[in-house]
Design a protein around this motif. Structure first.
Motif, mmCIF file in Angstrom:
data_model
loop_
_atom_site.group_PDB
_atom_site.id
_atom_site.type_symbol
_atom_site.label_atom_id
_atom_site.label_comp_id
_atom_site.label_asym_id
_atom_site.label_seq_id
_atom_site.Cartn_x
_atom_site.Cartn_y
_atom_site.Cartn_z
ATOM 1 N N ASN A 268 45.501 44.245 39.149
ATOM 2 C CA ASN A 268 46.700 44.179 40.004
ATOM 3 C C ASN A 268 47.324 45.559 40.229
ATOM 4 N N ALA B 215 37.444 47.743 44.534
ATOM 5 C CA ALA B 215 38.702 48.211 43.931
ATOM 6 C C ALA B 215 38.984 49.639 44.384
ATOM 7 N N ALA B 216 40.224 49.905 44.753
ATOM 8 C CA ALA B 216 40.550 51.259 45.215
ATOM 9 C C ALA B 216 42.055 51.433 45.342
ATOM 10 N N PHE C 209 50.692 50.635 43.013
ATOM 11 C CA PHE C 209 50.707 51.558 44.157
ATOM 12 C C PHE C 209 51.854 51.254 45.130
ATOM 13 N N GLY D 249 42.096 41.579 45.813
ATOM 14 C CA GLY D 249 42.491 42.214 47.067
ATOM 15 C C GLY D 249 41.886 41.506 48.266
ATOM 16 N N ARG E 178 47.321 47.222 42.810
ATOM 17 C CA ARG E 178 47.973 47.310 44.129
ATOM 18 C C ARG E 178 49.493 47.239 43.974
ATOM 19 N N SER F 110 33.374 51.921 51.424
ATOM 20 C CA SER F 110 33.870 53.251 51.764
ATOM 21 C C SER F 110 34.791 53.115 52.984
ATOM 22 N N THR F 111 35.082 54.191 53.631
ATOM 23 C CA THR F 111 36.074 54.153 54.708
ATOM 24 C C THR F 111 35.710 55.134 55.808
ATOM 25 N N ASP G 44 40.654 47.665 34.086
ATOM 26 C CA ASP G 44 40.851 48.837 34.945
ATOM 27 C C ASP G 44 39.492 49.528 35.108
ATOM 28 N N ILE G 45 39.111 49.827 36.342
ATOM 29 C CA ILE G 45 37.796 50.462 36.543
ATOM 30 C C ILE G 45 37.752 51.890 35.994
#
Ligand SMILES: NC(=O)c1ccc[n+]([C@@H]2O[C@H](COP(=O)([O-])OP(=O)(O)OC[C@H]3O[C@@H](n4cnc5c(N)ncnc54)[C@H](O)[C@@H]3O)[C@@H](O)[C@H]2O)c1
Length: 351
Positions: free
Chosen positions: A36, A91-92, A41, A13, A38, A134-135, A68-69
């Motif tokens: 992958n 990863a998120a 999603f 990413g 993303r 984080s966000t 995969d986490i």
């Protein structure tokens, strides 16, 4: 710095790939985890394979793990094999709009995936430094409670004491987060807890708008990258609400990666930072459209009155704490450099 063993999740990413390149260039052994997702999603435009292939060609000591986490056994095998000095968890599921359609998957990836990584670190390499991406969505829409004034092209904080923006004291509960903001807030709190309760060296970085040329920009995530993509391709862009005057502060992924290196050098236990471009890199959608027009790219856009649920009206990250803890950290990319680089990357990709 002596060569270290570094794990970066979400390595295909935007931020993960920048961190891979950064630590690889510095001579470390870098392991990337990315499946992958993303593309799962966001469909084909979210496919990050191009970026993984790019990394494989530029990085010298990089190993990719298609993992995969959410897969705890897979993570345990990886952590048993390599004793990591630094874990950078990028990863998120990164879109607050998307989370509405996939609440359980969003929570599994963002919240549970983070706990899986924190716990694997505690079990196998508790001395490692752990960085969580984080966000600012952990604050939900609380930043919108600040008094604002409407200027010609942007919303602006009305009180001088808010000029530098939102600091880490903004509350994270009793606010509308979006499901994404809530799953990320869960991860943020758990990461703080592993720092404070277990004494692990955990840094939580609450991102504003993180951007750069390696973003697989899509409508639901990656505002600047997606807007530039549409402007250059001649497509149509939809502005959602707030008259297009909503403000974001942009930070280049290069400056994010260099900040992680500073945290690795001087880690703390469960510390939280607001991380963005700050006041000087703040820009509204209307202003972005004007900058691109000046560069010769007219964006065709339509306007929808309804804003995105929980969207910030004016969000600028107050960088005071970051600068006081990491006095050596300097942002290298200002706004024109960021936009110029994304435009150049888009042109090269479509040439
Ligand atoms: N880009 C931004 O503006 C921004 C702003 C604030 C916070 N953040 C946070 O920064 C982090 C990185 O964001 P980004 O912009 O680089 O996102 P990105 O989507 O470009 O990268 C995330 C990567 O994680 C991978 N991934 C997703 N689920 C996975 C799973 N279950 N297992 C393994 N890999 C998985 C994806 O395939 C993707 O390559 C995220 O935590 C995001 O919430 C980003």
């Amino acid at each position: 710095m002596k060569p270290k063993i570094i794990l970066i999740t979400g390595s295909s990413g935007l931020i993960g790939s920048e961190a891979v390149e950064h630590f690889d260039r510095a001579g470390h052994e870098v392991h990337g985890v990315d499946n992958n997702m993303r593309q799962v999603f966001f469909g084909v435009p979210g496919d990050t394979t191009w970026n993984l292939n790019r990394l494989r060609s530029v990085a010298k000591n990089f190993t990719h793990h298609d993992l995969d986490i959410r897969d705890r056994n897979g993570l345990a095998t990886l952590f048993r094999k390599h004793r990591f000095d630094l874990v950078v968890h990028c990863a998120a599921q990164p879109s607050h709009d998307k989370a509405r359609d996939i609440p359980i998957l969003d929570f599994e990836v963002n919240a549970l995936g983070t706990v899986n990584l924190l716990e694997a670190t505690r079990q196998h390499c508790p001395e490692a430094v752990f960085v969580l991406l984080s966000t600012n969505k952990v604050y939900g829409d609380a930043p919108n409670e600040l008094p604002l004034q409407e200027l010609e092209t942007r919303w602006e904080y009305a009180r001088p004491e808010n000029y530098e923006g939102i600091d880490e004291n903004c509350r994270i509960d009793r606010t509308l987060h979006s499901l994404f903001g809530a799953s990320k807030a869960s991860a943020d709190l758990m990461a703080q807890e592993y720092g404070r309760y277990f004494g692990m060296k955990v840094g939580v970085f609450r991102g504003g708008c993180l951007t750069g040329p390696s973003h697989s920009g899509v409508e639901l995530h990656g505002f600047l990258s997606y807007l530039i993509k549409v402007a250059l391709s001649g497509g149509k862009y939809t502005v959602f609400g707030y008259k297009g005057k909503q403000v974001r502060d942009q930070i280049h992924s290069h400056d994010v990666a260099s900040l992680f290196q500073e945290f690795y050098k001087s880690p703390r236990c469960g510390e939280v930072y607001n991380m963005g471009g700050g006041r000087k890199n703040s820009v509204s959608i209307l202003e972005t459209i004007d900058i691109l027009a000046d560069m010769g790219y007219q964006l065709k856009h339509t306007y929808k009155e309804t804003n995105r649920t929980g969207d910030h009206i004016c969000y600028i990250s107050d960088l005071t704490k970051i600068h006081s803890h990491f006095p050596n950290w300097k942002q290298q990319y200002d706004l024109p450099a960021i936009i110029g680089e994304i435009v150049a990357a888009r042109r090269a990709a479509t040439a």
